[in-house]
Design an enzyme around this catalytic site. Sequence first.
Site, PDB file in Angstrom:
ATOM      1  N   SER A 173       0.889  -1.044   0.044  1.00  0.00           N
ATOM      2  CA  SER A 173      -0.180  -0.102  -0.159  1.00  0.00           C
ATOM      3  C   SER A 173       0.995   1.239   0.117  1.00  0.00           C
ATOM      4  O   SER A 173       2.017   1.140   0.440  1.00  0.00           O
ATOM      5  CB  SER A 173      -0.737   0.039   1.441  1.00  0.00           C
ATOM      6  OG  SER A 173      -1.377   1.356   1.483  1.00  0.00           O
ATOM      7  N   LYS A 191       2.108  -2.667   6.289  1.00  0.00           N
ATOM      8  CA  LYS A 191       2.400  -2.469   5.049  1.00  0.00           C
ATOM      9  C   LYS A 191       3.963  -2.162   4.927  1.00  0.00           C
ATOM     10  O   LYS A 191       4.699  -2.590   4.003  1.00  0.00           O
ATOM     11  CB  LYS A 191       1.642  -1.193   4.592  1.00  0.00           C
ATOM     12  CG  LYS A 191      -0.161  -1.916   4.643  1.00  0.00           C
ATOM     13  CD  LYS A 191      -0.169  -3.212   3.587  1.00  0.00           C
ATOM     14  CE  LYS A 191      -1.641  -3.451   3.359  1.00  0.00           C
ATOM     15  NZ  LYS A 191      -1.781  -4.736   2.607  1.00  0.00           N
ATOM     16  N   TYR A 246      -1.608  -0.413  10.835  1.00  0.00           N
ATOM     17  CA  TYR A 246      -1.872  -0.545   9.185  1.00  0.00           C
ATOM     18  C   TYR A 246      -0.421  -0.173   8.525  1.00  0.00           C
ATOM     19  O   TYR A 246       0.184  -1.048   7.833  1.00  0.00           O
ATOM     20  CB  TYR A 246      -3.132   0.132   8.544  1.00  0.00           C
ATOM     21  CG  TYR A 246      -3.011  -0.082   7.087  1.00  0.00           C
ATOM     22  CD1 TYR A 246      -3.819  -1.443   6.803  1.00  0.00           C
ATOM     23  CD2 TYR A 246      -2.933   0.617   6.303  1.00  0.00           C
ATOM     24  CE1 TYR A 246      -3.992  -1.740   5.342  1.00  0.00           C
ATOM     25  CE2 TYR A 246      -3.171   0.416   4.847  1.00  0.00           C
ATOM     26  CZ  TYR A 246      -3.799  -0.856   4.378  1.00  0.00           C
ATOM     27  OH  TYR A 246      -3.866  -1.077   3.114  1.00  0.00           O
TER      28      TYR A 246
END
Length: 272
Positions: free
Chosen positions: A160, A183, A179
């Site tokens: 991402s 990532k 998150y």
Amino acid sequence: MNNQVVKDVSSVKDRFTLAGKQAIVTGAKGGIGKATATSFAELGANVAIVDLPAFIEESKVVAAEIANRYGVKTIAVGCDVTKEEDIKNMVKAVSDAFGTIDVVHSNAGIFVGNDHNNMPVEEFKKIIDINLTGMFMVNKECANLMIEHGHGGSIINTVSMSGTIINSTRLEKDYMVAYTASKGGAKHLTKGMAVNLIKHGIRVNSISPGYLISGAHKFMDQIEVDYWANSVPIKRFGDMDEITGIVCLLASDLGSYFVGSDILMDGGACIC
Ligand SMILES: NC(=O)c1ccc[n+]([C@@H]2O[C@H](COP(=O)([O-])OP(=O)(O)OC[C@H]3O[C@@H](n4cnc5c(N)ncnc54)[C@H](O)[C@@H]3O)[C@@H](O)[C@H]2O)c1
């Protein structure tokens, strides 16, 4: 003087194919996974639609749609990527059905809207378990089968833009922690795997999308969607047609010199 010879360029179309290849896509009943599984099939691959066991019926529908549309073989396999045993069983099921595995899009992941430094540790661990540890286990099991079969392959991980920048997700402006950590880890996992596996002819690369309308944004209201679209230089979200090309490029021989690369595709979001 040296012994290097400049080759004539060959056909781009001839190299942009997955004919005769056997592919796995995890998170394949979701937006990005369904799109890449469909595109792999259009390029001629047989495709395993892999998603959580709870979604096996939805996965079977996706598998049937793709098989009908492109005349390739598909199977649906229930697999929770946080469970090593599930992954081993999934790899065996695909190998039994298709004979081997050449291409893997390791794409299963979760995204949390309100993710900040005060989140409960169990929630943090869950995100890391799926987005990072799960990806490691899928990469490892699939690569081991490719090594055993001795034919190389291509593994593409969905990272991402949050592996490159620390972004916020909601209008309250919390910056993401778990998150982005998952990532960022996945991006580096890709490079570590790549450098170890290239001696076996296995290329490992990642894609880093920005904001794509994939179905995963249903939790956002219109004000938020407009806000985030406006925050990107291109002034809109991307769509599924804009992600499939780079995954297919990395999967096919057209991407034969990509090793450990992360391809950022974000409408310019990370520029400023
Ligand atoms: N859509 C975006 O804007 C965007 C941007 C950057 C990165 N991503 C990444 O793309 C990937 C796909 O996301 P999407 O947008 O298609 O979302 P999505 O929610 O539509 O798809 C994710 C899929 O992963 C599956 N999944 C979740 N946990 C799993 C587990 N433990 N085992 C197996 N499968 C599991 C879900 O069931 C779902 O089908 C994710 O890794 C996400 O982080 C998405």
